[in-house]
Write an enzyme that holds these catalytic residues in place. Structure first.
Site, short mmCIF file in Angstrom:
data_model
loop_
_atom_site.label_atom_id
_atom_site.label_comp_id
_atom_site.label_asym_id
_atom_site.label_seq_id
_atom_site.Cartn_x
_atom_site.Cartn_y
_atom_site.Cartn_z
N ASN A 12 0.86 -1.19 0.00
CA ASN A 12 0.00 0.00 0.00
C ASN A 12 0.90 1.23 0.00
OD1 ASN A 12 -1.82 2.03 0.48
ND2 ASN A 12 -2.44 1.31 2.53
N LYS A 14 -0.02 4.26 -0.26
CA LYS A 14 -0.69 5.42 0.36
C LYS A 14 -0.45 6.67 -0.48
CE LYS A 14 -0.36 3.10 4.76
NZ LYS A 14 -0.29 3.16 6.20
N HIS A 104 -9.71 1.11 4.40
CA HIS A 104 -8.46 1.14 5.18
C HIS A 104 -8.73 1.99 6.42
CE1 HIS A 104 -4.42 2.23 6.39
NE2 HIS A 104 -4.01 1.17 5.72
N GLU A 106 -7.19 4.30 7.73
CA GLU A 106 -6.98 5.74 7.55
C GLU A 106 -8.20 6.38 6.90
OE1 GLU A 106 -3.21 5.34 5.56
OE2 GLU A 106 -2.35 4.60 7.44
N GLU A 186 -6.01 -5.48 10.11
CA GLU A 186 -4.98 -4.49 10.40
C GLU A 186 -5.31 -3.78 11.72
OE1 GLU A 186 -2.76 -3.10 6.68
OE2 GLU A 186 -4.56 -1.89 6.81
N GLY A 192 1.98 1.53 10.82
CA GLY A 192 2.97 2.61 10.73
C GLY A 192 3.66 2.92 12.05
N SER A 232 2.89 -2.89 10.27
CA SER A 232 4.33 -2.98 10.53
C SER A 232 4.94 -4.32 10.09
CB SER A 232 4.63 -2.69 12.01
OG SER A 232 4.21 -1.38 12.35
N GLY A 253 2.50 -1.52 4.28
CA GLY A 253 2.62 -0.08 3.99
C GLY A 253 4.07 0.31 3.79
#
Ligand code: PGA
Length: 270
Positions: A12, A14, A104, A106, A186, A192, A232, A253
Site C-alpha cells: 500500500n 498510500k 483502510h 486511515e 490491520e 505505521g 508494521s 505499507g
C-alpha cells in the site's frame, strides 16, 4: 477440509511517490519479482500487488508488469454520475486495475468511511468482477476495553450485509482458487508504528474473522477466503506471521515503498 489458500502480498503506497519514482519503482519491483520467480519455486501459490495512488494507475497499468497486480486504494460504489472526486470500479477496471482496498483504517478515521459505505464499495467491486480487499481492525482503546471481537464482527457482518450480493458465488468469482473477496486484518495500533501484533494475536483475530465469515455464509466459504495481516510487516518479521494457519499473506505499507525490500519480503513466504 482446509483449502490450500493462495497467498497475497499487497503493498500500500498510500500518498507517497511522484510520477517518475512511482513508474521506476513499479518497473523495478516487477523485474525483481520476475527474477525471484525464476530462481525459487512456489510462486504460482502467491500473488503480488501494489495499491498505488489513483493518479498513477493508468500509467503503471500500461507498463505490462505481468508479475505485479495493480490495486486502487479506494473505489466508489456507483457506476458513474455526479460524484466529484470519485472513481468507480468500472473506470478503474477500464485502465487495467485488478481491484481495490476498501475501508483502510486511515479512510475510516480521517475520511468518514463507515461499515455501511465499506460494504457498498465491496459489493460494487465484486459486481464489476474485481477484487475487493476489505480492511478491518480495532483501535488500541477498543482492544484494551475488550471490544476486539465485537468491532471485528460488526465490520465484517455489516459490510457483507451492505454489499447486497445475492449469492456466495458472487463473492468468490469463477475461480475458487482465486477468490475476489479478501480481508485484511490491520490492528490500527500496529499501522505505521513499528509495533506489529504478535503472531499469536494475529492468529486469534484471523481465526475469529474466519468464524464471522462462516456465520455469514458457511464453513466452506470461510475456508476459501484469504485473510491478510497488516501492520508494521517487513521482510524481517513476515515469516512469523506466515506460520499462523489463518494468515494468508500481508498488506504492507512502509516496507512496500522500497522495491528491493518488498521483493525480499515477497520471496520470504512459501
Ligand atoms: P504499515 O502500514 O505496514 O506501514 O504499518 C500498513 C497499512 O497501512 O496497510
Amino acid at each position: 477440509m482446509i483449502t490450500q489458500r493462495k497467498k497475497f502480498l499487497i503493498g500500500n503506497w498510500k500518498m507517497f511517490k511522484k510520477q517518475r519514482e512511482a513508474v521506476a519503482d513499479f518497473t523495478l519491483l516487477n523485474q525483481l519479482i520476475a527474477q525471484k520467480k525464476q530462481h525459487s519455486p512456489g510462486w504460482e501459490k502467491k500473488e503480488v500487488g501494489i495499491a498505488a495512488p489513483a493518479l498513477f494507475l493508468a500509467e503503471l497499468a500500461s507498463q505490462n508488469a505481468s508479475c505485479v497486480n495493480l490495486y486502487a486504494q479506494n473505489a466508489h460504489w456507483e457506476e458513474q454520475g455526479a460524484f466529484t472526486g470519485e472513481l468507480s470500479p468500472s473506470m478503474l477496471k477500464s485502465v487495467g486495475v485488478q481491484g481495490s482496498l476498501v475501508a483502510h483504517s486511515e479512510r475510516r478515521s480521517m475520511f468518514g468511511e463507515t461499515n455501511a459505505t465499506a460494504g457498498k464499495r465491496v459489493g460494487a467491486l465484486l459486481k464489476a468482477g474485481m477484487t475487493a480487499l476489505l480492511c478491518v481492525g480495532e483501535t488500541l482503546e477498543e482492544r484494551r476495553a475488550g471490544h476486539l471481537q465485537s468491532v471485528l464482527a460488526a465490520q465484517i457482518q455489516q459490510a457483507i450485509q451492505q454489499a447486497a450480493l445475492s449469492s456466495a458465488e458472487q463473492w468468490i468469482g469463477s475461480d475458487v482458487s482465486r477468490p475476489h473477496f479478501l480481508v485484511a486484518y490491520e490492528p490500527v495500533w500496529a499501522i505505521g508504528t513499528g509495533q506489529s501484533a504478535t503472531a499469536k494475536e494475529a492468529q486469534e483475530a484471523h481465526l475469529f474473522i474466519r468464524q464471522c465469515l462462516a456465520k455469514a455464509f458457511d464453513v466452506q466459504f470461510a475456508d476459501m477466503i484469504p485473510i491478510l495481516y497488516g501492520g508494521s510487516v517487513k521482510s524481517g518479521n513476515i515469516q512469523e506471521f506466515m506460520t499462523c494457519s489463518d494468515v494468508d499473506g500481508a498488506l504492507v505499507g512502509g516496507a512496500s515503498l522500497q522495491p528491493t525490500e518488498f521483493a525480499e519480503l515477497c520471496a520470504k513466504i512459501e
